[in-house]
Design a protein around this motif. Structure first.
Motif, PDB file in Angstrom:
ATOM      1  N   THR A   1      47.777  45.678  39.055  1.00 50.22           N
ATOM      2  CA  THR A   1      48.946  46.196  39.376  1.00 50.22           C
ATOM      3  C   THR A   1      49.516  45.330  40.503  1.00 50.22           C
ATOM      4  O   THR A   1      50.782  44.846  40.742  1.00 50.22           O
ATOM      5  CB  THR A   1      48.889  47.480  39.655  1.00 50.22           C
ATOM      6  OG1 THR A   1      48.347  48.416  38.453  1.00 50.22           O
ATOM      7  CG2 THR A   1      50.271  48.155  39.912  1.00 50.22           C
ATOM      8  N   ASN A   2      48.582  45.148  41.543  1.00 52.38           N
ATOM      9  CA  ASN A   2      49.149  44.624  42.760  1.00 52.38           C
ATOM     10  C   ASN A   2      49.332  42.926  42.512  1.00 52.38           C
ATOM     11  O   ASN A   2      50.303  42.366  42.867  1.00 52.38           O
ATOM     12  CB  ASN A   2      47.904  44.368  43.696  1.00 52.38           C
ATOM     13  CG  ASN A   2      47.756  45.859  44.398  1.00 52.38           C
ATOM     14  OD1 ASN A   2      48.550  46.778  44.303  1.00 52.38           O
ATOM     15  ND2 ASN A   2      46.531  46.123  44.678  1.00 52.38           N
ATOM     16  N   VAL A   3      48.782  42.241  41.347  1.00 52.50           N
ATOM     17  CA  VAL A   3      48.862  40.871  41.027  1.00 52.50           C
ATOM     18  C   VAL A   3      50.273  40.808  40.351  1.00 52.50           C
ATOM     19  O   VAL A   3      51.218  39.771  40.611  1.00 52.50           O
ATOM     20  CB  VAL A   3      47.723  40.414  40.239  1.00 52.50           C
ATOM     21  CG1 VAL A   3      48.179  39.113  39.642  1.00 52.50           C
ATOM     22  CG2 VAL A   3      46.630  40.075  41.186  1.00 52.50           C
ATOM     23  N   LEU A   4      50.578  41.724  39.288  1.00 54.18           N
ATOM     24  CA  LEU A   4      51.771  41.803  38.488  1.00 54.18           C
ATOM     25  C   LEU A   4      53.023  41.983  39.488  1.00 54.18           C
ATOM     26  O   LEU A   4      54.149  41.381  39.202  1.00 54.18           O
ATOM     27  CB  LEU A   4      51.710  42.596  37.283  1.00 54.18           C
ATOM     28  CG  LEU A   4      50.688  42.162  36.246  1.00 54.18           C
ATOM     29  CD1 LEU A   4      50.557  43.323  35.245  1.00 54.18           C
ATOM     30  CD2 LEU A   4      50.879  41.036  35.735  1.00 54.18           C
ATOM     31  N   ASN A   5      52.927  42.765  40.448  1.00 49.94           N
ATOM     32  CA  ASN A   5      54.010  43.290  41.392  1.00 49.94           C
ATOM     33  C   ASN A   5      53.937  42.313  42.504  1.00 49.94           C
ATOM     34  O   ASN A   5      54.305  42.826  43.796  1.00 49.94           O
ATOM     35  CB  ASN A   5      54.094  44.685  41.733  1.00 49.94           C
ATOM     36  CG  ASN A   5      54.266  45.588  40.252  1.00 49.94           C
ATOM     37  OD1 ASN A   5      55.341  45.772  40.006  1.00 49.94           O
ATOM     38  ND2 ASN A   5      53.077  46.065  39.609  1.00 49.94           N
ATOM     39  N   GLY A   6      53.518  41.198  42.524  1.00 47.71           N
ATOM     40  CA  GLY A   6      53.200  40.517  43.878  1.00 47.71           C
ATOM     41  C   GLY A   6      54.741  39.458  44.205  1.00 47.71           C
ATOM     42  O   GLY A   6      55.855  39.915  43.510  1.00 47.71           O
ATOM     43  N   ALA A   7      54.488  38.651  44.980  1.00 48.04           N
ATOM     44  CA  ALA A   7      55.480  37.823  45.334  1.00 48.04           C
ATOM     45  C   ALA A   7      56.104  37.010  44.261  1.00 48.04           C
ATOM     46  O   ALA A   7      57.171  36.609  44.233  1.00 48.04           O
ATOM     47  CB  ALA A   7      55.157  36.967  46.662  1.00 48.04           C
ATOM     48  N   GLN A   8      55.292  36.678  43.028  1.00 46.63           N
ATOM     49  CA  GLN A   8      55.879  35.821  42.079  1.00 46.63           C
ATOM     50  C   GLN A   8      56.527  36.412  41.033  1.00 46.63           C
ATOM     51  O   GLN A   8      57.103  36.023  39.883  1.00 46.63           O
ATOM     52  CB  GLN A   8      54.578  35.132  41.325  1.00 46.63           C
ATOM     53  CG  GLN A   8      53.738  34.320  42.343  1.00 46.63           C
ATOM     54  CD  GLN A   8      52.657  33.540  41.651  1.00 46.63           C
ATOM     55  OE1 GLN A   8      52.483  33.986  40.421  1.00 46.63           O
ATOM     56  NE2 GLN A   8      51.845  32.478  42.499  1.00 46.63           N
TER      57      GLN A   8
ATOM     58  N   ILE B   1      56.446  46.638  37.595  1.00 46.18           N
ATOM     59  CA  ILE B   1      55.559  46.410  36.222  1.00 46.18           C
ATOM     60  C   ILE B   1      54.384  47.622  36.578  1.00 46.18           C
ATOM     61  O   ILE B   1      53.894  47.460  37.227  1.00 46.18           O
ATOM     62  CB  ILE B   1      54.991  45.233  36.224  1.00 46.18           C
ATOM     63  CG1 ILE B   1      56.301  43.925  36.296  1.00 46.18           C
ATOM     64  CG2 ILE B   1      54.141  44.979  34.863  1.00 46.18           C
ATOM     65  CD1 ILE B   1      55.755  42.560  36.097  1.00 46.18           C
ATOM     66  N   LYS B   2      54.422  48.241  35.293  1.00 42.33           N
ATOM     67  CA  LYS B   2      53.414  49.207  35.120  1.00 42.33           C
ATOM     68  C   LYS B   2      52.512  48.941  33.811  1.00 42.33           C
ATOM     69  O   LYS B   2      53.024  48.606  32.968  1.00 42.33           O
ATOM     70  CB  LYS B   2      53.913  50.622  34.702  1.00 42.33           C
ATOM     71  CG  LYS B   2      53.244  51.794  34.764  1.00 42.33           C
ATOM     72  CD  LYS B   2      53.803  53.166  34.427  1.00 42.33           C
ATOM     73  CE  LYS B   2      52.815  54.320  33.958  1.00 42.33           C
ATOM     74  NZ  LYS B   2      53.677  55.501  33.902  1.00 42.33           N
ATOM     75  N   VAL B   3      51.178  48.797  34.353  1.00 43.95           N
ATOM     76  CA  VAL B   3      50.267  48.753  33.654  1.00 43.95           C
ATOM     77  C   VAL B   3      49.749  50.075  32.657  1.00 43.95           C
ATOM     78  O   VAL B   3      49.511  51.017  33.096  1.00 43.95           O
ATOM     79  CB  VAL B   3      48.869  48.310  34.159  1.00 43.95           C
ATOM     80  CG1 VAL B   3      47.813  47.700  32.985  1.00 43.95           C
ATOM     81  CG2 VAL B   3      49.238  46.839  35.012  1.00 43.95           C
TER      82      VAL B   3
ATOM     83  N   ASP C   1      35.695  52.902  39.131  1.00 41.08           N
ATOM     84  CA  ASP C   1      36.715  53.329  40.088  1.00 41.08           C
ATOM     85  C   ASP C   1      38.060  52.853  39.940  1.00 41.08           C
ATOM     86  O   ASP C   1      38.948  52.957  40.745  1.00 41.08           O
ATOM     87  CB  ASP C   1      36.199  53.002  41.453  1.00 41.08           C
ATOM     88  CG  ASP C   1      36.189  51.690  41.813  1.00 41.08           C
ATOM     89  OD1 ASP C   1      36.179  50.870  40.756  1.00 41.08           O
ATOM     90  OD2 ASP C   1      35.718  50.975  42.875  1.00 41.08           O
ATOM     91  N   GLU C   2      38.238  52.218  38.459  1.00 39.49           N
ATOM     92  CA  GLU C   2      39.561  51.618  37.936  1.00 39.49           C
ATOM     93  C   GLU C   2      39.986  50.478  39.119  1.00 39.49           C
ATOM     94  O   GLU C   2      41.193  50.549  39.560  1.00 39.49           O
ATOM     95  CB  GLU C   2      40.705  52.909  38.052  1.00 39.49           C
ATOM     96  CG  GLU C   2      40.056  53.782  36.921  1.00 39.49           C
ATOM     97  CD  GLU C   2      41.616  54.766  36.795  1.00 39.49           C
ATOM     98  OE1 GLU C   2      42.347  54.840  37.550  1.00 39.49           O
ATOM     99  OE2 GLU C   2      41.427  55.707  35.931  1.00 39.49           O
ATOM    100  N   ALA C   3      39.195  49.862  39.590  1.00 44.80           N
ATOM    101  CA  ALA C   3      39.490  48.879  40.506  1.00 44.80           C
ATOM    102  C   ALA C   3      40.134  47.756  39.829  1.00 44.80           C
ATOM    103  O   ALA C   3      41.089  47.000  40.317  1.00 44.80           O
ATOM    104  CB  ALA C   3      38.026  47.851  41.194  1.00 44.80           C
ATOM    105  N   ILE C   4      39.957  47.310  38.466  1.00 40.23           N
ATOM    106  CA  ILE C   4      40.841  46.345  37.901  1.00 40.23           C
ATOM    107  C   ILE C   4      42.190  46.875  37.744  1.00 40.23           C
ATOM    108  O   ILE C   4      43.044  45.994  37.464  1.00 40.23           O
ATOM    109  CB  ILE C   4      40.050  46.028  36.484  1.00 40.23           C
ATOM    110  CG1 ILE C   4      40.868  44.735  35.669  1.00 40.23           C
ATOM    111  CG2 ILE C   4      39.997  47.199  35.504  1.00 40.23           C
ATOM    112  CD1 ILE C   4      40.129  44.269  34.619  1.00 40.23           C
ATOM    113  N   LEU C   5      42.536  48.162  37.571  1.00 41.69           N
ATOM    114  CA  LEU C   5      43.817  48.661  37.340  1.00 41.69           C
ATOM    115  C   LEU C   5      44.785  48.240  38.481  1.00 41.69           C
ATOM    116  O   LEU C   5      45.688  48.097  38.694  1.00 41.69           O
ATOM    117  CB  LEU C   5      43.723  50.125  36.749  1.00 41.69           C
ATOM    118  CG  LEU C   5      45.264  50.917  36.792  1.00 41.69           C
ATOM    119  CD1 LEU C   5      46.064  50.048  35.694  1.00 41.69           C
ATOM    120  CD2 LEU C   5      44.998  52.278  36.455  1.00 41.69           C
TER     121      LEU C   5
END
Length: 412
Positions: free
Chosen positions: A145-152, A160-162, A137-141
């Motif tokens: 995406t949520n981690v790369l565009n997080g608060a850090q 950031i787009k994967v 279900d493309e859970a890793i995508l």
């Protein structure tokens, strides 16, 4: 009549020469910066790996020296927390490290390293299942995406787009496993702790590609925007993995300052048994970095960007799981429990087998049925006791030839 000297012409020539010389020096500096800093050839992977390994070994040796100097002999052999003991439970002799090695017939000096073929098969099955679940279900995508565009995420980067994800096709190979005592100066009353070391090697192509834009907000917002595309691939990882078990420990709770209170304020806290693993400093990580900077005039595969990304990856690993740092994972309880039982139902039909896609719901229903059955048994017992008491009173009334009176009642 004397003519005055031509000083204005000489000054204009000197100004022109100085201006041209300054512009030429700026052009030379910019060209040298672009050639050696941006497009300079990086060192060979062998040289980089040996340099990093030497730096890590020196850092690890310095840490061990500081640990041996700061640690006192009394701290290494702390007195265990005394807990109330019972005469029912028999206390066997203390199992020290030499006793464990003798009972398992393992000689750390003469035992041959093991191949771990069975372990490689189990790890390969686990990784294969993880890759299958990630592609369903493309859970890793979504997670990346949520981690790369997080608060850090820095402020100078846009969203950031994967663009590319590859989890690889091969599996790590563990080999040359051997057990030896830990030599870190933390020898306790049970002897030196045992540690298993094994070689791990992974040759694969694990890739993550992203796209973003660098936004220049000075001297005013959105002064310039520079598109950047980056793809990082892990080509090979090899090193030595160290695994050890940390037994559970009890810590005494703080006592109250009141002299009349002899009990602790909080119950005794216990640290669960955990698994600690780390890599030796001489590991090797080969990374392939592809970059594309610009919108119209694009710069491709800039070596300096590759060095920065590779250094960042090594720093991320060194800060988490390279000696003297370890990753510690708490182990669950291995005691057989009814709620963890899986398989077909038993012959007695006690509902031990749990099948279906929702085992947690089956566990809750089983617990509810047990509680209801216990309540039903208690109710039946009470009814039987009440019926027996009433039957006894009736037989007593027949024997006396009349009705019976409750004790303490007024006579009629």
């Amino acid at each position: 009549m004397d003519t005055p000297p031509a000083t204005p012409q000489q000054s204009s020539l000197s100004f022109t020469e100085g201006f041209l010389l300054g512009q030429l020096s700026v052009v030379i500096l910019i060209g040298a910066f672009i050639k050696f800093f941006i497009f300079g050839d990086p060192p060979s992977p062998e040289t980089t790996a040996s340099t990093r390994a030497l730096a890590r070994r020196n850092q690890n040796a310095a840490h061990k020296r500081s640990f041996s100097i700061n640690s006192s002999p009394s701290a290494a052999s702390k007195a265990e927390v005394r807990v109330p003991s019972s005469n029912v439970l028999r206390h066997p002799p203390r199992l020290t490290t030499p006793i464990i090695l003798s009972k398992t017939y393992y000689n750390v000096d003469a035992h041959q390293p093991e191949s771990l073929d069975w372990f490689n098969v189990l790890i390969a099955q686990t990784i294969a299942q993880f890759r299958t679940d990630a592609h369903q279900d493309e859970a890793i995508l979504t997670s990346l995406t949520n981690v790369l565009n997080g608060a850090q995420k820095p402020d100078f980067l846009s969203s950031i787009k994967v663009t590319e994800i590859s989890l690889g096709e091969d599996f790590p190979i563990f080999s040359n496993c051997r057990v030896h005592p830990v030599e870190d100066g933390s020898t306790g009353p049970d002897g030196a702790k045992l540690q298993a070391r094994m070689d791990v090697d992974l040759s694969d192509l694990i890739t993550l590609g992203v796209e973003t834009k660098i936004i220049l907000n000075w001297p005013q917002p959105l002064t310039a925007i520079l598109p950047v595309a980056l793809a990082v691939s892990i080509v090979r990882f090899s090193g030595t993995l160290s695994i050890s078990f940390l037994p559970s420990a009890s810590h005494p709770a703080p006592f109250s300052n009141n002299a009349s209170s002899a009990l602790p304020q909080h119950p005794l806290s216990t640290t669960p048994t955990s698994l600690a693993f780390s890599f030796l400093p001489d590991y090797r990580l080969d990374v392939n970095v592809r970059s594309l900077v610009g919108s119209r005039s694009r710069l491709q595969d800039i070596p300096k960007i590759a060095q920065m990304v590779e250094n960042r990856l090594h720093a991320w690993i060194d800060e988490r799981c390279v000696e003297p740092r370890v990753q510690q994972v708490a182990l669950p309880s291995l005691w057989p429990r009814k709620k963890n039982t899986r398989g077909p139902p038993s012959e007695e039909g006690d509902g031990l087998g749990l099948r279906g896609p929702e085992p947690l719901r089956d566990v809750r229903e089983e617990a509810r049925r047990e509680v209801e059955e216990e309540r039903r048994r208690d109710g039946n017992n009470r009814e039987r006791e009440a019926a027996a008491m009433a039957e006894g009173l009736r037989w007593r009334s027949k024997a006396e030839g009349g009705g019976y009176e409750m004790p303490g009642t007024m006579p009629i």
